[in-house]
Design an enzyme around this catalytic site. Structure first.
Site, mmCIF file in Angstrom:
data_model
loop_
_atom_site.group_PDB
_atom_site.id
_atom_site.type_symbol
_atom_site.label_atom_id
_atom_site.label_comp_id
_atom_site.label_asym_id
_atom_site.label_seq_id
_atom_site.Cartn_x
_atom_site.Cartn_y
_atom_site.Cartn_z
ATOM 1 N N HIS A 156 31.622 43.366 45.111
ATOM 2 C CA HIS A 156 33.145 43.290 45.058
ATOM 3 C C HIS A 156 33.496 42.186 44.467
ATOM 4 O O HIS A 156 33.531 41.083 45.105
ATOM 5 C CB HIS A 156 33.597 43.415 46.434
ATOM 6 C CG HIS A 156 33.352 44.775 47.321
ATOM 7 N ND1 HIS A 156 34.224 45.832 47.664
ATOM 8 C CD2 HIS A 156 31.905 45.412 47.635
ATOM 9 C CE1 HIS A 156 33.624 46.673 48.090
ATOM 10 N NE2 HIS A 156 32.405 46.577 48.145
ATOM 11 N N CYS A 158 36.486 41.020 44.334
ATOM 12 C CA CYS A 158 37.315 40.462 45.052
ATOM 13 C C CYS A 158 36.610 39.396 45.991
ATOM 14 O O CYS A 158 37.329 38.586 46.469
ATOM 15 C CB CYS A 158 38.220 41.213 46.073
ATOM 16 S SG CYS A 158 37.614 42.391 47.001
HETATM 17 ZN ZN LIG Z 1 39.485 43.692 47.737
#
Ligand SMILES: [Zn+2]
Length: 199
Positions: A156, A158
């Protein structure tokens, strides 16, 4: 040229999204009229629509379009299906691989359809957990097999380029149904097969 790939975008959506991207870019203090950025709002608008095209696609319809009666009840595995999705919390990409198996109960589907179903659900605003169960539920509804297993491994952005900044963490999610849920021998066989490197 005998083959043309045509991308179609809704004009109103493209315009609305492009305006929104222009506002985003302006809010960073950048001049949206400079050469490198002048076409960015429209490009970003089209990229966003491409990456969320799954909302306009019907996973069950795709599976049913290549659904065939077949008297086999051996495990069918499609592994290492590349996937690119977008985390709905940060609008950052996550990407990795899906491994999908099912045990037919009178019906099979085209192998490429399994990969398409992963794309249809990946190209939405997602969380990995929901993506995993949506793939399982679609196969269950179309084929009603004796068992289904879905494992997704993803990184991910993020978590990698912001937040905790962990570059090597991989998130694994899984969903099992039928034989894969009730019979640990079947589940272990699946897990062994997806871990084995056959190449
Ligand atoms: Zn996220």
């Amino acid at each position: 040229m005998a083959y043309h790939k045509i991308e179609k975008y809704d004009e109103d959506v493209t315009k609305k999204l492009a305006e929104a991207y222009q506002t985003i870019i302006e809010s960073t203090g950048q001049d949206v009229e400079r050469e490198g950025l002048i076409k960015t709002p429209e490009r970003a608008s089209k990229a966003f629509q491409f990456n969320t095209q799954g909302y306009n696609q019907d996973a069950i319809g795709v599976l049913n379009s290549a659904r065939f009666q077949e008297n086999i009840s051996e495990m069918v595995i499609v592994k290492n299906i590349e996937l690119y999705s977008m985390c709905e919390h940060h609008l950052h990409p996550f990407f990795g691989k899906a491994h999908v198996a099912y045990i037919p109960n009178g019906y099979i589907t085209g192998l490429s359809k399994i990969a398409r179903v992963v794309d249809i659900f990946a190209r939405r605003l997602q969380v990995q957990e929901r993506l995993t169960t949506q793939v399982l539920d679609a196969i269950k509804e179309s084929l009603a097999p004796l068992g289904i297993a879905v494992v997704i491994e993803a990184k991910h952005l993020c978590m990698m380029m912001r937040g905790v900044q962990k570059q090597n963490s991989v998130t694994t999610t899984s969903a099992f149904d039928g034989e894969f849920l009730n019979n640990h021998v079947t589940r272990n066989e699946f897990l062994k097969l997806i871990s084995a490197d056959l190449s």
